[in-house]
Structure formats: structure tokens, C-alpha cells
Design a protein around this motif. Structure first.
Motif, mmCIF file in Angstrom:
data_model
loop_
_atom_site.group_PDB
_atom_site.id
_atom_site.type_symbol
_atom_site.label_atom_id
_atom_site.label_comp_id
_atom_site.label_asym_id
_atom_site.label_seq_id
_atom_site.Cartn_x
_atom_site.Cartn_y
_atom_site.Cartn_z
ATOM 1 N N ILE A 386 -16.454 -14.040 2.485
ATOM 2 C CA ILE A 386 -17.412 -14.363 1.860
ATOM 3 C C ILE A 386 -18.843 -13.541 2.800
ATOM 4 C CG2 ILE A 386 -19.207 -16.592 2.000
ATOM 5 C CD1 ILE A 386 -16.766 -17.691 2.380
ATOM 6 N N THR A 387 -18.928 -12.992 3.457
ATOM 7 C CA THR A 387 -20.501 -12.149 4.108
ATOM 8 C C THR A 387 -20.293 -10.849 3.153
ATOM 9 O OG1 THR A 387 -20.317 -12.777 6.438
ATOM 10 C CG2 THR A 387 -21.418 -10.921 6.126
ATOM 11 N N LYS A 388 -18.797 -10.142 3.423
ATOM 12 C CA LYS A 388 -19.167 -9.205 2.442
ATOM 13 C C LYS A 388 -19.558 -9.423 0.565
ATOM 14 C CE LYS A 388 -16.515 -6.547 5.622
ATOM 15 N NZ LYS A 388 -15.328 -5.529 5.848
ATOM 16 N N LYS A 389 -18.727 -9.935 0.217
ATOM 17 C CA LYS A 389 -18.174 -10.043 -1.142
ATOM 18 C C LYS A 389 -19.621 -11.373 -1.636
ATOM 19 C CE LYS A 389 -16.027 -6.533 -1.557
ATOM 20 N NZ LYS A 389 -16.298 -5.188 -2.416
ATOM 21 N N PHE A 390 -18.903 -12.533 -1.571
ATOM 22 C CA PHE A 390 -19.778 -13.735 -1.959
ATOM 23 C C PHE A 390 -20.651 -14.610 -1.106
ATOM 24 C CE2 PHE A 390 -15.003 -12.780 -2.717
ATOM 25 C CZ PHE A 390 -14.890 -12.735 -3.912
ATOM 26 N N SER A 391 -21.578 -13.693 -0.421
ATOM 27 C CA SER A 391 -22.691 -14.653 0.637
ATOM 28 C C SER A 391 -23.719 -15.576 -0.318
ATOM 29 C CB SER A 391 -22.986 -13.199 0.760
ATOM 30 O OG SER A 391 -24.110 -13.690 1.803
ATOM 31 N N VAL A 392 -23.687 -16.785 1.217
ATOM 32 C CA VAL A 392 -24.729 -17.504 0.539
ATOM 33 C C VAL A 392 -25.607 -17.935 1.071
ATOM 34 C CG1 VAL A 392 -22.934 -19.036 -0.513
ATOM 35 C CG2 VAL A 392 -23.367 -19.184 2.008
ATOM 36 N N GLY A 393 -26.073 -16.380 2.199
ATOM 37 C CA GLY A 393 -27.465 -16.799 2.463
ATOM 38 C C GLY A 393 -27.260 -17.226 3.674
ATOM 39 N N VAL A 394 -26.091 -17.363 3.941
ATOM 40 C CA VAL A 394 -27.014 -18.312 5.938
ATOM 41 C C VAL A 394 -25.789 -17.704 6.356
ATOM 42 C CG1 VAL A 394 -27.113 -20.730 4.356
ATOM 43 C CG2 VAL A 394 -25.286 -19.821 4.659
ATOM 44 N N PRO A 395 -26.340 -17.921 7.690
ATOM 45 C CA PRO A 395 -25.153 -16.872 9.534
ATOM 46 C C PRO A 395 -24.165 -17.543 9.591
ATOM 47 C CG PRO A 395 -27.655 -18.299 9.953
ATOM 48 C CD PRO A 395 -27.515 -18.417 8.526
ATOM 49 N N LEU A 396 -23.339 -17.771 8.707
ATOM 50 C CA LEU A 396 -21.903 -18.493 9.369
ATOM 51 C C LEU A 396 -20.796 -17.980 10.352
ATOM 52 C CD1 LEU A 396 -19.936 -17.700 5.460
ATOM 53 C CD2 LEU A 396 -21.503 -19.676 5.954
ATOM 54 N N LYS A 397 -21.879 -17.178 10.343
ATOM 55 C CA LYS A 397 -20.810 -16.324 11.604
ATOM 56 C C LYS A 397 -21.551 -16.987 13.344
ATOM 57 C CE LYS A 397 -20.467 -11.756 11.643
ATOM 58 N NZ LYS A 397 -20.647 -10.123 12.513
ATOM 59 N N SER A 443 -32.363 -32.459 -1.533
ATOM 60 C CA SER A 443 -32.425 -31.841 -0.377
ATOM 61 C C SER A 443 -31.139 -32.404 -0.585
ATOM 62 C CB SER A 443 -33.537 -33.798 0.197
ATOM 63 O OG SER A 443 -34.254 -33.354 0.383
ATOM 64 N N SER A 444 -29.812 -32.523 -1.019
ATOM 65 C CA SER A 444 -29.094 -32.947 -1.048
ATOM 66 C C SER A 444 -27.688 -31.832 -0.230
ATOM 67 C CB SER A 444 -28.007 -32.253 -2.602
ATOM 68 O OG SER A 444 -26.415 -32.106 -2.776
ATOM 69 N N PRO A 445 -26.480 -32.277 0.721
ATOM 70 C CA PRO A 445 -26.095 -31.813 1.487
ATOM 71 C C PRO A 445 -24.781 -31.284 0.693
ATOM 72 C CG PRO A 445 -27.130 -33.706 2.733
ATOM 73 C CD PRO A 445 -27.375 -33.841 1.249
ATOM 74 N N LYS A 450 -21.357 -27.440 -1.198
ATOM 75 C CA LYS A 450 -20.088 -27.304 -2.644
ATOM 76 C C LYS A 450 -20.618 -26.033 -3.462
ATOM 77 C CE LYS A 450 -19.884 -27.412 -8.087
ATOM 78 N NZ LYS A 450 -19.917 -26.177 -7.741
ATOM 79 N N LEU A 451 -21.572 -25.727 -2.466
ATOM 80 C CA LEU A 451 -22.267 -23.413 -2.571
ATOM 81 C C LEU A 451 -20.823 -22.836 -1.663
ATOM 82 C CD1 LEU A 451 -25.742 -22.843 -2.867
ATOM 83 C CD2 LEU A 451 -24.035 -22.875 -4.372
ATOM 84 N N LEU A 452 -20.924 -23.328 -0.162
ATOM 85 C CA LEU A 452 -19.422 -23.125 0.542
ATOM 86 C C LEU A 452 -18.286 -22.895 0.008
ATOM 87 C CD1 LEU A 452 -21.153 -24.370 3.660
ATOM 88 C CD2 LEU A 452 -21.612 -22.332 3.185
ATOM 89 N N MET A 453 -18.176 -23.916 -0.247
ATOM 90 C CA MET A 453 -16.297 -23.951 -0.998
ATOM 91 C C MET A 453 -16.117 -23.196 -1.622
ATOM 92 S SD MET A 453 -14.651 -26.112 0.724
ATOM 93 C CE MET A 453 -13.413 -26.092 0.098
ATOM 94 N N ASP A 454 -16.872 -22.898 -3.578
ATOM 95 C CA ASP A 454 -16.947 -22.733 -3.893
ATOM 96 C C ASP A 454 -16.526 -20.605 -2.811
ATOM 97 O OD1 ASP A 454 -17.162 -24.549 -5.849
ATOM 98 O OD2 ASP A 454 -19.818 -23.509 -6.645
ATOM 99 N N ALA A 455 -17.326 -20.630 -2.318
ATOM 100 C CA ALA A 455 -17.129 -18.968 -1.686
ATOM 101 C C ALA A 455 -15.799 -18.756 -1.269
ATOM 102 C CB ALA A 455 -18.719 -18.966 -0.558
#
Length: 471
Positions: A386-397, A443-445, A450-455
Motif C-alpha cells: 500500500i505504501t509503495k503502490k497505493f498510498s493514501v497519504g497516512v502513516p500506516l506503520k 466528517s465521515s470515518p 473505504k479509502l483504506l479498504m480500496d487500497a
């Protein structure tokens, strides 16, 4: 002429008329076409029980009348006795599965009778139709047991559970609809199983059909519970005595394998090609010693590889014929290989049976994919991609370090809470990534999830990791 003489002449004339009419096929049955009295009644009774001691279906009493009225014997003035005979015999009930007959149950499943709707007239024969439905259902459940059970013990345990459920369902439905009951159902419930077992016409489950029969689909569901298997102590005698063994056999392996793949059709060919990258492929190396599972997994892998070739065809009209041909060829290869490995697979009895393979597929629409049961917890396996190819711009680590070492239940709770905290902190930042800004404005978690699941789905598809179907 006196009255006695007139009476004598009238009687003689009447006798001549009756004898002459007896030869007419339009009104009377010829002696040679009377149904054989050896043909079984619609409900077999144990030896010594009088037919008058049980309830009869009305159609059973009327069956003989369809051929014509009662005939007079050419040599006598009295009619022959009427024998109620069923033309629509059903081999019911089926016997208790045992260690002695479980191989026949699986090996000869499609050489025992099935009873489609077309077997019976549109009206009447309600008793026989219920029995036929019970046979069709149980035979379908047996097929499931023979395919899913990886050991003979597991197949036997599954078949016994199916047999018991079938009997209970048959009797209980009969009582509910107030239908004429099979005589075993009239006994105490504890006596149902031994009575049905004693009444079976083919206790060894030998093949009785010259050629393979077409399976009949059933809407009744059966779920095998391996945790309740009593092991070798479950014998015909223990069933008859109403006893269960205390020892339990080892729980059969949990195999997550949808074999066979469904036959390609006009309705599913789109899914066949569209979901190629997200359907599971299997690691054969983890299946040593499991010949049947390994053979099925290898067949799926080969078929998926060939589907990929078909789906690349520039001419869309050729994709379906190509997929259908490769499916048939792979089913043939499977049956040949299963014989070499001495695996008794029902659809290979007497040669490959394509209709059988079509009917037992558990995913006819090709809807099951690796991504279908994904959750946020899959972030632990996919965060690098996800970090390399489909990043959503948040620190998943930060989420991975905090949660991924925990037990499955704790991990799921931890990730859900950490993701929510990550969303709040990201939206509070002045430099929130563009992909998340829309979710922040709403203001929608749920939007962020959904963004994370798509990634996660994209990363899972990109991994192309072969999985082991046994857990």
C-alpha cells in the motif's frame, strides 16, 4: 312359454354376451397385461405385517383403474381379485451408512436411482413423491460428504449425520402436513433410526442402474458438524441400540477449497475473466499426504491459468467456447488422475460426468474472491505494498506497530480504534493529504475506511500469493 324357460334363455344369452365382450380390448384388461403382483407396493411393509394395518395413499388404490375395469376370466364367471400395484416404485428408505458400505455410497452414487418431477404424474402419488424427495435429498447430501470428507472416517461421519437428518426431516414434515405416514414414523422417535435401517432395500448401496443417472438438485441444506463425530464406536449395532460411543475421532482438516470450478456459461463468463486476479491460487507444497486435496487444488490452478489465456482473446465471441473447452478438458484430466491415485470421486464414476461437475459447484457465479472477506486487519499483510503502490497519504506503520502483533480478536479491535484516531489526527492537521480531504470535509470515518479498504483490495490483488487451502 313358461317363466322358468324364459329365465333360462335370458341367463344363457347374458353369459354369451359377457364371454364375447371379455375379449374386447376397449373395455376389459387382457389377462396377459395385468400388472405383476410381485411389483412392490408404494410403501413396503416388513414381513408378516398385513397391508390393512397401514394407511394408503388414494393414488395407490386407484392405480389399477387406469388400465381399465376389472376383467372376467375366460374360464370363470367371477372376476379376478384386484391387486393394488404402484407403477412408480421408489427405493425407499436408504440404509444406515457404515464402514462396510461407505465406499459404495461414494463410488456408486450416480448408479442408484433418482426421481425427477417428470417421473410421476402431475397429480396423485403424494406418498411416493415425498419418499422420492427424501431419496433425492439424501443422495445429494452424500455427494457433498464424499467430496468434502478428506478421510473415510470423515465421510462416514458426515454421511451418518446426513442420514439421521433426512429421517428426522421426513417424519417431522409428514406429521406437520398430516400426510399418510411411513410405518417407521409411527413408532417412538427413539425407534425411527433402527426401523428405517431394517427396512432398506439396498443396505450395501450397490449400483442398480446400468448407466449413470442425472443428479436432482435439492433446496434442503445440510451442514456437516465434524466436532460431533463419535469415531469408530459408531456402528450399526450402536444405532439399533440407541447408543453412541464416547470416543471421538480426530476432527477432520478444515479445507477451504471450492472444487470443482463451475462450468463457464453466458451468465458467468464475465466474472470468470473479471475476477481472475482476485480468485485464490493454491500452494501445492503444503498439501503433502493429502492426495485428494492436492489433486483438486492442482486442477483449479491449471484451469485458472487456461482461463487467463482464453480471456486474452481479442475476439469476445471466442472467449466462452475457449473457456468451456478448457473446463471440459480439465475435468477429464482430473478423473484420469484420480483413478491413478485411487481417489473415488463421484463425478468420475463410469467416466467423466460433466453434468455432475456442473451441479456440485459451490460457486456457479464465480463470485468468491480473495478480497470478499477482507477487513482492515489485512493491513498487517499489505501495508508495505500500500505504501509503495497505493498510498493514501497516512502513516500506516504506526497502526501496524501498535496492533499487528496482537491476537486476532485484539488486533481487530486495536486496528479499528487506531484507524479512527488516525482519521481524527489527519483531519486536524493543516496538511492533510488530498485523498483524505473529502472525507474530512464530510466528517465521515466511513469514507476514510473505504479509502483504506480500496487500497487493501488493490494490494491483495497485486500480491498474487498462493495460499494453502488447509488450516
Amino acid at each position: 312359454m313358461t317363466a322358468p324357460i324364459w329365465a333360462s334363455l335370458y341367463s344363457a344369452a347374458l353369459a354369451l354376451v359377457l364371454l364375447g365382450s371379455a375379449s374386447s380390448d376397449d373395455y376389459f384388461i387382457d389377462e396377459h397385461v395385468v400388472p405383476s403382483p410381485q411389483q412392490p407396493l408404494e410403501e413396503e411393509m416388513p414381513p408378516g405385517m398385513d397391508i390393512m394395518q397401514r394407511e394408503l395413499d388414494l393414488s395407490e388404490l386407484l392405480v389399477g383403474l387406469k388400465e381399465g375395469p376389472v376383467a372376467f376370466s375366460p374360464r370363470a364367471s367371477r372376476p379376478r381379485a384386484f391387486v393394488p400395484v404402484s407403477k412408480y416404485d421408489v427405493q425407499f428408505p436408504l440404509a444406515l451408512p457404515t464402514a462396510q458400505n461407505i465406499q459404495n455410497i461414494c463410488l456408486h452414487g450416480f448408479r442408484r436411482p433418482r426421481y425427477p418431477e417428470s417421473y410421476f404424474p402431475s397429480s396423485g402419488y403424494g406418498v411416493s413423491k415425498r419418499q422420492a424427495d427424501a431419496v433425492n435429498t439424501l443422495e445429494a447430501w452424500f455427494v457433498t460428504c464424499c467430496i468434502r470428507g478428506q478421510t473415510e472416517e470423515a465421510r462416514l461421519c458426515c454421511a451418518i449425520q446426513a442420514w439421521e437428518k433426512s429421517i428426522s426431516h421426513f417424519c417431522e414434515v409428514g406429521f406437520r402436513i398430516k400426510a399418510p405416514q411411513f410405518y417407521c414414523c409411527k413408532l417412538n422417535k427413539s425407534e425411527w433410526l433402527p426401523c428405517f435401517d431394517r427396512s432398506a432395500q439396498n443396505p450395501e448401496y450397490n449400483p442398480t442402474e446400468d448407466s449413470p443417472v442425472q443428479p436432482v438438485l435439492t433446496e434442503n441444506k445440510f451442514n456437516f458438524d465434524p466436532s460431533s463425530c463419535p469415531g469408530a464406536s459408531l456402528t450399526p449395532q450402536s444405532i439399533r441400540d440407541g447408543k453412541r460411543g464416547e470416543k471421538k475421532s480426530a476432527t477432520p482438516l478444515n479445507v477451504d477449497l471450492d472444487f470443482p470450478l463451475a462450468a463457464p456459461t453466458d451468465s458467468n463468463i464475465g466474472s470468470v475473466c473479471r475476477n481472475l486476479k482476485v480468485r485464490p491460487h493454491y500452494n501445492i507444497k503444503c498439501l503433502k499426504g493429502l492426495d485428494q486435496v492436492a489433486l483438486q487444488a492442482k486442477s483449479i490452478n491449471t484451469l485458472e491459468k487456461n482461463f487467463k489465456v482464453c480471456c486474452k482473446n481479442n475476439n469476445k465471441e471466442r472467449i466462452l467456447p475457449c473457456a468451456q473447452k478448457t473446463w471440459q478438458e480439465e475435468m477429464k484430466k482430473f478423473c484420469v488422475a484420480s483413478k491413478h491415485k485411487r481417489i473415488d470421486f463421484p463425478c468420475c464414476d463410469g467416466g467423466v460426468q460433466f453434468e455432475c461437475f456442473k451441479n456440485i459447484s459451490t460457486d456457479p457465479d464465480y463470485s468468491k474472491t480473495l478480497t470478499k472477506n477482507l477487513s482492515l486487519s489485512n493491513m498487517c499483510d499489505t501495508h508495505k505494498i500500500i505504501t509503495k503502490k497505493f498510498s493514501v497519504g497516512v502513516p500506516l506503520k504506526s497502526v501496524v506497530r501498535k496492533c499487528c502483533h496482537l491476537s486476532p480478536i485484539e488486533k481487530s479491535t486495536c486496528i479499528a480504534q487506531s484507524v479512527e484516531e488516525l482519521f481524527v489526527s489527519t483531519c486536524s492537521s493543516r496538511k492533510s493529504p488530498p485523498s483524505v480531504k473529502r472525507c474530512c470535509r464530510l466528517s465521515s470515518p466511513e469514507c476514510f475506511h473505504k479509502l483504506l479498504m480500496d487500497a487493501i483490495i488493490k494490494a491483495t490483488s497485486r500480491q498474487k500469493k498462493k495460499i494453502c487451502p488447509v488450516s
